[in-house]
Scaffold this motif. Structure first.
Motif, PDB file in Angstrom:
ATOM      1  N   GLY A  39      36.080  -1.409   1.514  1.00 13.56           N
ATOM      2  CA  GLY A  39      37.117  -0.843   0.647  1.00 13.56           C
ATOM      3  C   GLY A  39      38.375  -1.695   0.631  1.00 13.56           C
ATOM      4  O   GLY A  39      38.986  -1.915  -0.420  1.00 13.56           O
ATOM      5  N   SER A  40      38.757  -2.224   1.791  1.00 12.37           N
ATOM      6  CA  SER A  40      39.943  -3.082   1.870  1.00 12.37           C
ATOM      7  C   SER A  40      39.737  -4.378   1.096  1.00 12.37           C
ATOM      8  O   SER A  40      40.653  -4.845   0.409  1.00 12.37           O
ATOM      9  N   LEU A  41      38.549  -4.957   1.206  1.00  8.87           N
ATOM     10  CA  LEU A  41      38.257  -6.175   0.448  1.00  8.87           C
ATOM     11  C   LEU A  41      38.318  -5.917  -1.059  1.00  8.87           C
ATOM     12  O   LEU A  41      38.881  -6.716  -1.812  1.00  8.87           O
ATOM     13  N   ILE A  42      37.739  -4.805  -1.491  1.00  9.53           N
ATOM     14  CA  ILE A  42      37.756  -4.480  -2.924  1.00  9.53           C
ATOM     15  C   ILE A  42      39.194  -4.361  -3.425  1.00  9.53           C
ATOM     16  O   ILE A  42      39.520  -4.819  -4.522  1.00  9.53           O
ATOM     17  N   ALA A  43      40.049  -3.774  -2.611  1.00  6.40           N
ATOM     18  CA  ALA A  43      41.450  -3.577  -3.006  1.00  6.40           C
ATOM     19  C   ALA A  43      42.239  -4.878  -3.060  1.00  6.40           C
ATOM     20  O   ALA A  43      43.315  -4.919  -3.658  1.00  6.40           O
ATOM     21  N   ALA A  44      41.715  -5.947  -2.477  1.00  9.48           N
ATOM     22  CA  ALA A  44      42.464  -7.205  -2.354  1.00  9.48           C
ATOM     23  C   ALA A  44      42.345  -8.118  -3.564  1.00  9.48           C
ATOM     24  O   ALA A  44      42.738  -9.281  -3.495  1.00  9.48           O
ATOM     25  N   LYS A  45      41.858  -7.630  -4.689  1.00 10.29           N
ATOM     26  CA  LYS A  45      41.589  -8.484  -5.845  1.00 10.29           C
ATOM     27  C   LYS A  45      42.797  -9.309  -6.285  1.00 10.29           C
ATOM     28  O   LYS A  45      42.665 -10.483  -6.618  1.00 10.29           O
ATOM     29  N   SER A  46      43.977  -8.737  -6.302  1.00 12.14           N
ATOM     30  CA  SER A  46      45.139  -9.450  -6.855  1.00 12.14           C
ATOM     31  C   SER A  46      45.493 -10.705  -6.070  1.00 12.14           C
ATOM     32  O   SER A  46      46.004 -11.667  -6.641  1.00 12.14           O
ATOM     33  N   PHE A  47      45.216 -10.745  -4.762  1.00 10.83           N
ATOM     34  CA  PHE A  47      45.557 -11.938  -3.988  1.00 10.83           C
ATOM     35  C   PHE A  47      44.345 -12.630  -3.362  1.00 10.83           C
ATOM     36  O   PHE A  47      44.482 -13.740  -2.839  1.00 10.83           O
ATOM     37  N   ALA A  48      43.169 -12.014  -3.437  1.00 13.07           N
ATOM     38  CA  ALA A  48      41.957 -12.637  -2.881  1.00 13.07           C
ATOM     39  C   ALA A  48      40.745 -12.213  -3.712  1.00 13.07           C
ATOM     40  O   ALA A  48      39.912 -11.442  -3.249  1.00 13.07           O
ATOM     41  N   PRO A  49      40.650 -12.694  -4.956  1.00 11.91           N
ATOM     42  CA  PRO A  49      39.578 -12.221  -5.828  1.00 11.91           C
ATOM     43  C   PRO A  49      38.168 -12.532  -5.322  1.00 11.91           C
ATOM     44  O   PRO A  49      37.248 -11.740  -5.514  1.00 11.91           O
ATOM     45  N   ARG A  50      37.975 -13.664  -4.655  1.00 14.92           N
ATOM     46  CA  ARG A  50      36.638 -13.971  -4.113  1.00 14.92           C
ATOM     47  C   ARG A  50      36.260 -12.987  -3.005  1.00 14.92           C
ATOM     48  O   ARG A  50      35.123 -12.522  -2.928  1.00 14.92           O
ATOM     49  N   ALA A  51      37.205 -12.698  -2.129  1.00 20.42           N
ATOM     50  CA  ALA A  51      36.961 -11.718  -1.066  1.00 20.42           C
ATOM     51  C   ALA A  51      36.690 -10.348  -1.672  1.00 20.42           C
ATOM     52  O   ALA A  51      35.828  -9.597  -1.195  1.00 20.42           O
ATOM     53  N   SER A  52      37.409 -10.016  -2.729  1.00 21.56           N
ATOM     54  CA  SER A  52      37.200  -8.743  -3.414  1.00 21.56           C
ATOM     55  C   SER A  52      35.808  -8.675  -4.029  1.00 21.56           C
ATOM     56  O   SER A  52      35.141  -7.637  -3.962  1.00 21.56           O
ATOM     57  N   ALA A  53      35.359  -9.775  -4.607  1.00 22.36           N
ATOM     58  CA  ALA A  53      34.003  -9.818  -5.169  1.00 22.36           C
ATOM     59  C   ALA A  53      32.974  -9.612  -4.065  1.00 22.36           C
ATOM     60  O   ALA A  53      31.997  -8.865  -4.241  1.00 22.36           O
ATOM     61  N   LEU A  54      33.185 -10.241  -2.929  1.00 26.19           N
ATOM     62  CA  LEU A  54      32.286 -10.068  -1.797  1.00 26.19           C
ATOM     63  C   LEU A  54      32.247  -8.601  -1.352  1.00 26.19           C
ATOM     64  O   LEU A  54      31.182  -8.045  -1.086  1.00 26.19           O
TER      65      LEU A  54
END
Length: 155
Positions: free
Chosen positions: A77-92
């Motif tokens: 959930g934290s990774l998904i929320a990080a799209k604005s500053f870490a889009p690759r991590a959010s995709a993962l």
């Protein structure tokens, strides 16, 4: 109904933001619940009926397995929320969520309590209805994964 293209884009952007926030919040909140004894009890029928999860429960114990699932849900959930500053991590994170929801949907097959079999043709029980929502969350995960991958590929 006619809508200006700009208004449709704004509506789509708002919907995508709500979808991402709702998905991330659901995972973090539900992950946190896995540290509560009553939630270990709630997931017991799902875990014990699933061949891979029942083996993990035998190895780790139900409480440790629940906490491992909880930590995973919070991290995803934290990774998904990080799209604005870490889009690759959010995709993962979104792809990990898609895998997780695919596995929880398998509980519809492995959990006898998911069905009310004494009512003629099988019908979903409350547990089955609870699991069915994961199909929507799977779709949200795939959508947010694609959205994050597009954001990551922008210069």
């Amino acid at each position: 109904m006619r809508m200006r293209p700009a208004a449709a884009r704004d509506l789509q952007t708002a919907g995508a933001s709500a979808l991402r926030f709702g998905l991330a919040l659901n995972l973090v909140v539900i992950g946190r619940l896995k540290f509560e004894d009553y939630e270990v009890e709630n997931i017991r029928p799902l875990i014990t009926s699933s061949p891979p999860f029942s083996r993990l429960a035998d190895m780790l114990g139900e409480q440790r397995l629940a906490r491992l699932i909880g930590v995973s849900e919070i991290a995803i959930g934290s990774l998904i929320a990080a799209k604005s500053f870490a889009p690759r991590a959010s995709a993962l994170g979104s792809l990990a969520a898609a895998g997780m929801f695919t596995s929880t949907l398998s509980f519809l097959i492995t959990t006898p309590e998911a069905w009310q079999e004494r009512r003629g043709e099988p019908k979903l029980s409350l547990a089955g209805q609870f699991l069915l929502k994961d199909l929507v969350l799977l779709g949200a995960s795939l959508f947010t994964a694609a959205e994050s991958l597009r954001a990551a590929s922008r210069p």
